[in-house]
Design a protein around this motif. Structure first.
Motif, PDB file in Angstrom:
ATOM      1  N   CYS A 374     -18.640  85.332  64.205  1.00  0.00           N
ATOM      2  CA  CYS A 374     -19.144  85.103  65.557  1.00  0.00           C
ATOM      3  C   CYS A 374     -20.603  84.640  65.509  1.00  0.00           C
ATOM      4  O   CYS A 374     -21.333  84.937  64.562  1.00  0.00           O
ATOM      5  N   ALA A 375     -21.014  83.948  66.571  1.00  0.00           N
ATOM      6  CA  ALA A 375     -22.443  83.650  66.729  1.00  0.00           C
ATOM      7  C   ALA A 375     -23.177  84.985  66.804  1.00  0.00           C
ATOM      8  O   ALA A 375     -22.734  85.899  67.502  1.00  0.00           O
ATOM      9  N   ARG A 380     -23.483  87.183  58.802  1.00  0.00           N
ATOM     10  CA  ARG A 380     -23.970  85.854  58.438  1.00  0.00           C
ATOM     11  C   ARG A 380     -25.374  85.976  57.827  1.00  0.00           C
ATOM     12  O   ARG A 380     -25.675  85.380  56.793  1.00  0.00           O
ATOM     13  N   TYR A 556     -30.351  83.812  75.403  1.00  0.00           N
ATOM     14  CA  TYR A 556     -29.747  82.822  74.525  1.00  0.00           C
ATOM     15  C   TYR A 556     -30.844  81.888  74.031  1.00  0.00           C
ATOM     16  O   TYR A 556     -31.937  81.864  74.602  1.00  0.00           O
ATOM     17  N   CYS A 576     -23.204  78.445  62.268  1.00  0.00           N
ATOM     18  CA  CYS A 576     -23.036  79.300  63.454  1.00  0.00           C
ATOM     19  C   CYS A 576     -22.254  78.547  64.531  1.00  0.00           C
ATOM     20  O   CYS A 576     -22.576  77.388  64.824  1.00  0.00           O
ATOM     21  N   ALA A 578     -22.365  78.664  67.632  1.00  0.00           N
ATOM     22  CA  ALA A 578     -23.106  78.315  68.856  1.00  0.00           C
ATOM     23  C   ALA A 578     -23.862  76.988  68.707  1.00  0.00           C
ATOM     24  O   ALA A 578     -24.256  76.397  69.693  1.00  0.00           O
ATOM     25  N   ILE A 588     -27.467  74.130  71.536  1.00  0.00           N
ATOM     26  CA  ILE A 588     -26.959  75.501  71.403  1.00  0.00           C
ATOM     27  C   ILE A 588     -26.146  75.842  72.641  1.00  0.00           C
ATOM     28  O   ILE A 588     -26.606  75.627  73.770  1.00  0.00           O
ATOM     29  N   THR A 592     -22.109  81.073  74.059  1.00  0.00           N
ATOM     30  CA  THR A 592     -21.755  81.672  72.771  1.00  0.00           C
ATOM     31  C   THR A 592     -22.950  82.349  72.097  1.00  0.00           C
ATOM     32  O   THR A 592     -22.804  83.364  71.422  1.00  0.00           O
ATOM     33  N   CYS A 593     -24.139  81.755  72.296  1.00  0.00           N
ATOM     34  CA  CYS A 593     -25.340  82.237  71.585  1.00  0.00           C
ATOM     35  C   CYS A 593     -25.704  83.653  72.029  1.00  0.00           C
ATOM     36  O   CYS A 593     -25.587  84.011  73.201  1.00  0.00           O
ATOM     37  N   THR A 594     -26.162  84.461  71.063  1.00  0.00           N
ATOM     38  CA  THR A 594     -26.581  85.826  71.374  1.00  0.00           C
ATOM     39  C   THR A 594     -28.084  86.018  71.138  1.00  0.00           C
ATOM     40  O   THR A 594     -28.578  87.126  71.188  1.00  0.00           O
ATOM     41  N   CYS A 599     -31.281  81.237  63.310  1.00  0.00           N
ATOM     42  CA  CYS A 599     -31.483  79.792  63.148  1.00  0.00           C
ATOM     43  C   CYS A 599     -32.968  79.437  63.173  1.00  0.00           C
ATOM     44  O   CYS A 599     -33.422  78.566  62.436  1.00  0.00           O
TER      45      CYS A 599
ATOM     46  N   VAL B 104     -16.928  74.318  64.348  1.00  0.00           N
ATOM     47  CA  VAL B 104     -17.990  74.459  63.355  1.00  0.00           C
ATOM     48  C   VAL B 104     -17.794  73.446  62.232  1.00  0.00           C
ATOM     49  O   VAL B 104     -18.742  72.851  61.734  1.00  0.00           O
TER      50      VAL B 104
END
Lengths: 613, 194
Positions: A374-375, A380, A556, A576, A578, A588, A592-594, A599, B104
């Motif tokens: 996941c983003a 990751r 975000y 990622c 996102a 972005i 989705t972005c958290t 990044c 992706v």
């Protein structure tokens, strides 16, 4: 009784509760997890429920409960049964007093499993009777019958739904709470001649079990869920027509029934439904086979029904040809579908294949969408930190079972092996024994650590291995739907308990260097990984960061397009979901972005920043 | 029997949408069966849900829908809509989101992925097609997460579901916390003014 729209697994849970189950335990695994979760949600005060540390623990706990006259349910996925097979193999010899159902969810495809193993085959290997539901509705009824059966014969029994039954939904008529059967356990009655397994007892009971299972081949022929439909024998059939039948079990039976109903010319095809693949309803199958020229077997995973029918044909000298996986008329692996079952039936019945209902031209190349971390997933960052630390060095990265297996994908490429729960810790040691110049890492999630990696660490410390354990601690069992585990401080009974601290566990084993790191702080994490992994002996790094799916992000990130030099390092390094390219620029996706900010840490211009939602 | 196929990408709310339809269908007295993707594929992979609503005198034997037999296909991403198009019956209804989501894999290779190609393909091959301008709608609704309910509104409006926006609102009340009702009701009703 009342009507509810239930997932198959929910129906199984409610069926167990209706059967008066006293103790429910298990270990999460797709597609089985919702059974135990539903028990926890819907149980009465008299039911005890727990996520056990692994399937073996759960099987043994359920056995103890059943020895005491309780009705016990233990739940797991098919590969979990491998972990629990040691107690189960012996338990069949000892037997139970209270009803005990071993719920094992099989996963044809496989959709989210390592193997396409078949619990029906495990049933004949372990001699444990097996019930195979063909729909959520049937599973609800069947588990209640399975408890009665288990008590009557003093044996644990399998209920083995497959993914489409586990995760299929149906509107089902279920019992109200005041209609539930109430089982009051007698308690454990000491009798070492019964409960202590010795070779002599095993010898005696082995004989009894074989006799019982042979007898059940007749008895289970009367079980109404084993059934023959449309069997009629036409005298003097024209020479171009044969007497044909279809045999099926599980969801394949549902597909077969529907497909046969859709074929006008299939009217005189007999249909055998097998609900107890072990012991096989031989008497019923014989009645089905007599007079048939050809039978097509529709089943998933192993050719269990096909082998049985072939055996019965041979045993009684019948003249029936059996078609299925063994004869290469059905695919050896993968799931059955509505469409491939229909196609198989049309071929078998010498019918024209259905005209394609629509003839669509070839579409543009469809996007490939493998599952990804996941983003904002902390794994990751952990993988990236270790990757950066090992840049230019010969290193090996053992993966394990969980979301973090997805660390294998490009661009991270940080999972060199994955075998089964907890295996990575020992595989890393094996690689290092052969390649002493390789720096070896074993990545393991927190739930997997408690389930089956601790013995691997003990093995490493005892045998003087040189390796780094990387514990990816996100405080949950993320992949299977966020179940609690020994490190979370919560139980399925709703208690808040002392968390079992992996640091203390590792120190207790004798791991001298145990370092806790925040994976989102690459500046600290990367040099620490370098330092720790260069030390001799067994070391541990614990990356602590909660699973992102458990939080509602408040921000975000956006790319400052003025400052961005379009080097795309963020995309190339992290992968990622996102981050994407639109009109040649990095963008972005706000949905989705958290705002984890990883990044920006890899961005040479530091031009990515968070904004409030 | 009404056969409904929903599809999208893990995280877009395909499962919730399917449950809303099922709950609404049950309230109307249909026999309901459904099947969906759960597990690993939920992490950004392609996901689908099959839903079958049977009338009072119809039995539903299995939750899976055969190719070429879906009455309606609801897709939350144009590429995914095309992927599952073979399930649609010849004169079936398609409701699709216009906004594409780049995988992706495409972003990594610098490859292009353009939803417009898929919209064009749908326009060329589907008689009963409704393309929902999700970007505009979501901006107006002020919530990027309601694509699923927005498209259900269009599906209800098309008449192919056998369920109305009002039926779905009732089902929604049981499934979502009260603070989310307003934005979801608005998303459901968006189709009416469009």
């Amino acid at each position: 009784m009342h009507n509810e729209f239930l997932m198959g697994n929910e129906a199984i849970a409610l069926g167990a509760l209706a059967a008066g189950v006293n103790v429910v335990c298990g270990y999460p695994g797709t597609p089985s997890s919702e059974v135990l979760e539903t028990v926890a949600k819907r149980k009465t005060d008299a039911t005890y429920v727990e996520w056990s540390v692994n399937e073996k623990a759960a099987m043994e706990l359920a056995a103890g409960a059943a020895y005491s006259g309780a009705r016990a349910l233990v739940t797991m996925k098919q590969v979990g049964l491998n972990v629990a097979s040691d107690p189960l193999m012996s338990l069949e010899y000892v037997g139970v007093k209270g009803g005990m159902v071993v719920l094992v969810a099989d996963d044809p495809g496989p959709i989210s499993s390592q193997t396409e193993q078949d619990t029906r085959t495990f049933a004949s290997f372990s001699k444990v009777p097996c019930f195979d539901p063909s729909s959520p509705e049937e599973a609800y009824e069947m588990i209640q019958e399975a408890f009665d059966f288990s008590e009557k014969y003093g044996t644990p029994v399998f209920l083995r739904p497959t993914t489409r039954v586990d995760h299929g939904y149906a509107s089902i008529l279920v019992k109200d709470e005041d209609e539930y059967y109430v089982n009051t356990p007698e308690g454990f009655v000491k009798d070492s001649s019964r409960w202590v397994i010795f070779p002599r007892l095993s010898f005696q009971n082995h004989g009894k079990i074989e006799a019982r299972n042979e007898e059940l081949r007749t008895t289970l022929s009367e079980y109404p869920r084993n059934q023959v439909f449309h069997k009629k024998y036409v005298e003097n059939l024209p020479p171009d027509r044969a007497h044909r039948g279809v045999a099926a079990g599980g969801i394949s039976y549902a597909y077969a029934k529907e497909a046969l109903a859709s074929l006008d010319k299939a009217g005189d095809v007999a249909l055998l439904k097998v609900a107890t693949p072990f012991p096989f309803p031989e008497k019923l199958a014989l009645e089905f086979l007599v007079g048939l020229d050809e039978v097509l077997v529709l089943e998933e995973l192993d050719p269990v029904i096909e082998r049985e029918l072939t055996y019965i044909v041979g045993k009684y000298g019948l003249n029936t040809t059996i078609y299925g996986k063994l004869s290469h008329h059905r695919p050896a692996s993968g799931e059955n579908t509505r469409d491939n079952v229909l196609e198989g039936l049309q071929q078998f019945l010498h019918l024209e294949p259905t005209e394609p209902k629509s003839s669509l031209p070839e579409p543009p190349a469809l996007p490939v969408r493998p599952p990804v971390l996941c983003a904002g997933c902390p794994h990751r960052a952990s993988f990236y930190a270790v990757k950066q630390a090992m840049k230019g060095q010969k290193a090996f990265f053992a993966g394990d079972i969980g979301c973090y297996t997805l660390g294998n994908a490009q661009p991270l490429d940080m999972c060199d092996t994955c075998l089964c729960m907890g295996a990575g810790v020992n595989i890393a040691q094996g690689i290092r024994r052969v390649e002493p110049d390789t720096t070896v890492f074993a990545f393991v999630g927190d739930s997997t650590f408690f389930a089956s990696a601790i013995t691997g660490v003990i093995n490493a410390v005892y045998n003087q291995a040189n390796m780094t354990l990387v514990l990816l601690d996100n405080s949950t069992t993320a992949m299977t739907g966020h179940q609690p585990h020994p490190g979370t401080g919560r139980t399925m009974m709703g208690e808040v308990v002392e968390k079992i601290d992996p640091v203390k566990v590792l120190e207790g084993i004798g791991v001298t260097e145990v370092v806790c790191l925040d994976p989102m702080d690459l500046g600290t994490a990367v040099p620490e990984v370098k330092r720790v992994s260069a030390l001799p002996g067994v070391k541990a790094i614990i990356f602590q960061y909660p699973c992102i799916a458990l939080f509602k992000p408040t921000e975000y990130c956006v790319v400052d397009q003025e400052a961005c030099i379009n080097c795309r390092r963020c995309i190339k390094e992290l992968g990622c979901p996102a981050l994407f390219i639109e009109d040649g620029r990095v963008k972005i996706d706000p949905g989705t972005c958290t705002a984890c900010g990883l990044c920006n840490q890899v961005c040479p211009k530091k031009c990515i920043g968070g904004v409030a939602r | 029997m009404t056969n409904i196929v929903l599809c999208g990408i893990g995280g877009q709310g395909t499962v919730l949408a399917s449950k809303l339809l099922a709950a609404a269908g049950m309230q109307k007295g249909y026999t309901v069966q459904s099947a969906e993707t759960i597990g690993m594929a939920q992490r950004g992979g392609s996901v689908f849900s099959h839903l079958r609503l049977g009338g009072a005198d119809e039995t539903v034997d299995s939750p899976m829908i055969a190719l070429g037999t879906a009455d309606i296909l609801i897709g939350f991403e144009p590429g995914e809509t095309v992927r599952l198009l073979p399930y649609l019956k010849p004169d079936g209804q398609v409701i699709t989101a216009s906004r594409s989501v780049m995988p992706v894999t495409a972003a990594l290779t610098g490859g292009s992925y353009d939803g417009a190609d898929f919209i064009q393909y749908l326009e060329d091959n589907v008689q009963n097609l409704s393309v929902v301008d999700t970007e505009t709608a979501l901006a107006e609704l002020g919530n990027p997460k309601v694509t699923n309910v927005l498209l259900l509104g269009y599906a209800a409006e098309s008449g192919a579901l056998g369920l109305t926006a009002k039926d779905l609102k009732e089902a929604l009340k049981d499934r979502l916390p009260e603070k989310l009702w307003e934005v979801n009701f608005k998303a459901l009703d968006y189709a009416k003014r469009a």
